[in-house]
Scaffold this motif. Structure first.
Motif, PDB file in Angstrom:
ATOM      1  N   THR A  46      51.905  20.252  44.979  1.00 47.30           N
ATOM      2  CA  THR A  46      52.275  19.122  44.123  1.00 47.30           C
ATOM      3  C   THR A  46      53.519  19.437  43.305  1.00 47.30           C
ATOM      4  OG1 THR A  46      49.957  18.442  43.962  1.00 47.30           O
ATOM      5  CG2 THR A  46      51.465  17.597  42.289  1.00 47.30           C
ATOM      6  N   ILE A  47      53.561  20.651  42.762  1.00 44.05           N
ATOM      7  CA  ILE A  47      54.683  21.040  41.903  1.00 44.05           C
ATOM      8  C   ILE A  47      55.953  21.257  42.714  1.00 44.05           C
ATOM      9  CG2 ILE A  47      55.528  22.896  40.401  1.00 44.05           C
ATOM     10  CD1 ILE A  47      52.577  23.198  39.454  1.00 44.05           C
ATOM     11  N   VAL A  48      55.820  21.945  43.840  1.00 44.46           N
ATOM     12  CA  VAL A  48      56.995  22.268  44.660  1.00 44.46           C
ATOM     13  C   VAL A  48      57.567  21.017  45.318  1.00 44.46           C
ATOM     14  CG1 VAL A  48      57.774  23.545  46.705  1.00 44.46           C
ATOM     15  CG2 VAL A  48      56.282  24.655  45.032  1.00 44.46           C
ATOM     16  N   ALA A  49      56.704  20.053  45.631  1.00 45.07           N
ATOM     17  CA  ALA A  49      57.165  18.829  46.300  1.00 45.07           C
ATOM     18  C   ALA A  49      58.196  18.077  45.468  1.00 45.07           C
ATOM     19  CB  ALA A  49      55.979  17.918  46.603  1.00 45.07           C
ATOM     20  N   GLY A  50      58.102  18.197  44.161  1.00 51.75           N
ATOM     21  CA  GLY A  50      59.035  17.481  43.291  1.00 51.75           C
ATOM     22  C   GLY A  50      60.267  18.280  42.928  1.00 51.75           C
ATOM     23  N   SER A  51      60.517  19.379  43.642  1.00 47.94           N
ATOM     24  CA  SER A  51      61.679  20.211  43.323  1.00 47.94           C
ATOM     25  C   SER A  51      62.495  20.466  44.584  1.00 47.94           C
ATOM     26  CB  SER A  51      61.232  21.550  42.729  1.00 47.94           C
ATOM     27  OG  SER A  51      60.788  22.419  43.756  1.00 47.94           O
ATOM     28  N   ASP A  52      63.671  21.047  44.386  1.00 44.44           N
ATOM     29  CA  ASP A  52      64.505  21.432  45.527  1.00 44.44           C
ATOM     30  C   ASP A  52      64.687  22.951  45.549  1.00 44.44           C
ATOM     31  OD1 ASP A  52      66.023  21.707  43.290  1.00 44.44           O
ATOM     32  OD2 ASP A  52      67.764  20.586  44.021  1.00 44.44           O
ATOM     33  N   ASN A  53      63.650  23.655  45.120  1.00 41.51           N
ATOM     34  CA  ASN A  53      63.698  25.109  45.023  1.00 41.51           C
ATOM     35  C   ASN A  53      63.279  25.719  46.366  1.00 41.51           C
ATOM     36  OD1 ASN A  53      63.043  27.886  44.435  1.00 41.51           O
ATOM     37  ND2 ASN A  53      63.043  27.332  42.264  1.00 41.51           N
ATOM     38  N   ASP A  54      64.265  26.206  47.116  1.00 40.26           N
ATOM     39  CA  ASP A  54      63.983  26.761  48.447  1.00 40.26           C
ATOM     40  C   ASP A  54      63.123  28.015  48.377  1.00 40.26           C
ATOM     41  OD1 ASP A  54      65.413  24.753  49.682  1.00 40.26           O
ATOM     42  OD2 ASP A  54      67.289  25.889  49.717  1.00 40.26           O
ATOM     43  N   ALA A  55      63.363  28.835  47.363  1.00 41.62           N
ATOM     44  CA  ALA A  55      62.574  30.065  47.225  1.00 41.62           C
ATOM     45  C   ALA A  55      61.102  29.730  46.996  1.00 41.62           C
ATOM     46  CB  ALA A  55      63.109  30.911  46.077  1.00 41.62           C
ATOM     47  N   ALA A  56      60.852  28.694  46.206  1.00 43.17           N
ATOM     48  CA  ALA A  56      59.468  28.278  45.948  1.00 43.17           C
ATOM     49  C   ALA A  56      58.820  27.765  47.229  1.00 43.17           C
ATOM     50  CB  ALA A  56      59.439  27.198  44.869  1.00 43.17           C
ATOM     51  N   ARG A  57      59.592  27.058  48.033  1.00 40.40           N
ATOM     52  CA  ARG A  57      59.044  26.555  49.302  1.00 40.40           C
ATOM     53  C   ARG A  57      58.662  27.708  50.229  1.00 40.40           C
ATOM     54  NH1 ARG A  57      63.018  22.317  48.680  1.00 40.40           N
ATOM     55  NH2 ARG A  57      61.957  20.329  48.338  1.00 40.40           N
ATOM     56  N   LEU A  58      59.490  28.741  50.258  1.00 43.70           N
ATOM     57  CA  LEU A  58      59.174  29.907  51.090  1.00 43.70           C
ATOM     58  C   LEU A  58      57.892  30.586  50.615  1.00 43.70           C
ATOM     59  CD1 LEU A  58      62.722  31.491  51.572  1.00 43.70           C
ATOM     60  CD2 LEU A  58      61.298  30.430  53.340  1.00 43.70           C
ATOM     61  N   GLU A  59      57.747  30.694  49.301  1.00 39.93           N
ATOM     62  CA  GLU A  59      56.528  31.293  48.752  1.00 39.93           C
ATOM     63  C   GLU A  59      55.307  30.455  49.123  1.00 39.93           C
ATOM     64  OE1 GLU A  59      56.079  34.109  47.241  1.00 39.93           O
ATOM     65  OE2 GLU A  59      58.149  34.717  46.867  1.00 39.93           O
ATOM     66  N   LEU A  60      55.458  29.146  49.043  1.00 37.36           N
ATOM     67  CA  LEU A  60      54.347  28.253  49.367  1.00 37.36           C
ATOM     68  C   LEU A  60      53.986  28.349  50.848  1.00 37.36           C
ATOM     69  CD1 LEU A  60      52.341  26.105  48.549  1.00 37.36           C
ATOM     70  CD2 LEU A  60      54.148  24.386  48.786  1.00 37.36           C
ATOM     71  N   GLU A  61      54.991  28.416  51.698  1.00 42.62           N
ATOM     72  CA  GLU A  61      54.729  28.557  53.136  1.00 42.62           C
ATOM     73  C   GLU A  61      53.956  29.841  53.424  1.00 42.62           C
ATOM     74  OE1 GLU A  61      58.499  28.387  55.063  1.00 42.62           O
ATOM     75  OE2 GLU A  61      58.842  26.264  54.564  1.00 42.62           O
ATOM     76  N   GLN A  62      54.341  30.918  52.744  1.00 43.69           N
ATOM     77  CA  GLN A  62      53.641  32.191  52.929  1.00 43.69           C
ATOM     78  C   GLN A  62      52.203  32.089  52.433  1.00 43.69           C
ATOM     79  OE1 GLN A  62      54.887  34.575  54.588  1.00 43.69           O
ATOM     80  NE2 GLN A  62      53.494  36.269  54.240  1.00 43.69           N
ATOM     81  N   ALA A  63      52.009  31.373  51.334  1.00 49.80           N
ATOM     82  CA  ALA A  63      50.655  31.187  50.798  1.00 49.80           C
ATOM     83  C   ALA A  63      49.775  30.454  51.802  1.00 49.80           C
ATOM     84  CB  ALA A  63      50.718  30.410  49.481  1.00 49.80           C
ATOM     85  N   VAL A  64      50.303  29.385  52.375  1.00 45.38           N
ATOM     86  CA  VAL A  64      49.534  28.597  53.353  1.00 45.38           C
ATOM     87  C   VAL A  64      49.206  29.435  54.581  1.00 45.38           C
ATOM     88  CG1 VAL A  64      49.630  26.600  54.894  1.00 45.38           C
ATOM     89  CG2 VAL A  64      50.459  26.399  52.540  1.00 45.38           C
ATOM     90  N   LEU A  65      50.185  30.207  55.050  1.00 43.56           N
ATOM     91  CA  LEU A  65      49.974  31.050  56.226  1.00 43.56           C
ATOM     92  C   LEU A  65      48.879  32.084  55.976  1.00 43.56           C
ATOM     93  CD1 LEU A  65      50.869  32.007  59.055  1.00 43.56           C
ATOM     94  CD2 LEU A  65      52.568  33.454  57.929  1.00 43.56           C
ATOM     95  N   LEU A  66      48.953  32.757  54.840  1.00 42.76           N
ATOM     96  CA  LEU A  66      47.955  33.780  54.525  1.00 42.76           C
ATOM     97  C   LEU A  66      46.568  33.176  54.319  1.00 42.76           C
ATOM     98  CD1 LEU A  66      50.041  36.003  52.083  1.00 42.76           C
ATOM     99  CD2 LEU A  66      49.115  36.719  54.284  1.00 42.76           C
ATOM    100  N   GLN A  67      46.521  31.995  53.708  1.00 47.53           N
ATOM    101  CA  GLN A  67      45.231  31.349  53.488  1.00 47.53           C
ATOM    102  C   GLN A  67      44.600  30.927  54.812  1.00 47.53           C
ATOM    103  OE1 GLN A  67      43.256  31.346  51.178  1.00 47.53           O
ATOM    104  NE2 GLN A  67      42.171  29.434  50.839  1.00 47.53           N
ATOM    105  N   THR A  68      45.419  30.483  55.737  1.00 45.67           N
ATOM    106  CA  THR A  68      44.905  30.133  57.068  1.00 45.67           C
ATOM    107  C   THR A  68      44.298  31.357  57.741  1.00 45.67           C
ATOM    108  OG1 THR A  68      46.560  28.385  57.322  1.00 45.67           O
ATOM    109  CG2 THR A  68      45.529  29.214  59.337  1.00 45.67           C
TER     110      THR A  68
END
Length: 263
Positions: A46-68
């Protein structure tokens, strides 16, 4: 003899029941941890969706991958692996949130926690020997604040953790002053450099096994900062050395995390 044998059987039965109970209790605990990570990831999304922070998106992608992966390991009957993976996923989600909201970098907070922990442990004996009750009380307050800081960091409340650990450090230094002592900056810098070397060594091992371009670049930054810290130490610029090695350690922690390890 029969009584002894019956007691032995009872003990075996009790151990089996305890083991079975443990097996029944463990999965719900991990299920709860998985659910907590899901909530943290949803918040990060929710928080990252409203931003243009590429580093945050990479962190979120890693979080989703690890959680899967964590859920897959849990379904496969590997609870300990699942628990480790979900904690790491949560850490990445926390960092994504921190990057967008301008909160303290979790890796830098961990480095600050290290610094305070080392200081409190190092000054304990001199303050006890000093015999000043106010100094001892101040050190006790520092120890308690550091305990709360560690707990806050474990709960991903990094701003609170940073504030608490800085407060703990100030109180430990105040306790030293009450004993007419000062922090030995040379010794502090030397210890900090050794600690950072250890973390960088861990990062090098991890990155060599699970290389990613971002992890390699981050590790390179850590090594560069540590080299500068060492040069400042040799020049007897101990405060600068201490500051640089703490930054190097934060980058090393990040490299470990980016390569899939737990910092």
């Amino acid at each position: 003899m029969k009584t002894t044998f019956r007691l032995f059987l009872a003990a075996v039965g009790l151990a089996s029941m305890t083991s079975a109970a443990g097996a029944q209790i463990l999965p719900p605990d991990i299920q709860r941890e998985l659910e907590m990570t899901d909530l943290r990831i949803e918040r990060a999304e929710t928080i990252v969706a409203g931003s243009d922070n590429d580093a945050a998106r990479l962190e979120l992608e890693q979080a989703v991958l690890l959680q899967t992966r964590a859920k897959e390991e849990f379904a496969a009957g590997h609870p300990r692996i699942a628990l480790d993976l979900t904690y790491r996923a949560r850490g990445h989600a926390d960092r994504a949130i921190a990057l967008v909201r301008g909160l303290p970098d979790p890796d830098r907070v961990r480095a600050q926690l290290d610094r305070t922990r080392e200081l409190v442990e190092r000054v304990r004996d001199p303050i006890e020997e000093c015999g000043n009750e106010r100094a001892r009380a101040m050190l006790h307050a520092a120890t308690e604040m550091q305990r709360r800081a560690e707990a806050a960091a474990a709960a991903s409340r990094y701003l609170a953790a940073l504030q608490l650990t800085r407060g703990a450090r100030e109180r430990a230094l105040d306790a030293l002053r009450l004993c007419n002592l000062q922090e030995d900056l040379r010794d502090s810098s030397e210890r900090a450099l050794r600690r950072t070397d250890e973390v960088i060594s861990r990062a090098q091992d991890r990155v060599s096994e699970h290389a990613s371009e971002q992890a390699r670049e981050t590790l390179g930054r850590a090594i560069d900062l540590q080299d500068r810290a060492t040069r400042e130490f040799r020049a007897e610029h101990f405060e600068a050395s201490l500051r640089l090695t703490q930054n190097a350690r934060a980058f090393a922690f990040r490299a470990i995390r980016l390569s899939g390890g737990a910092s």
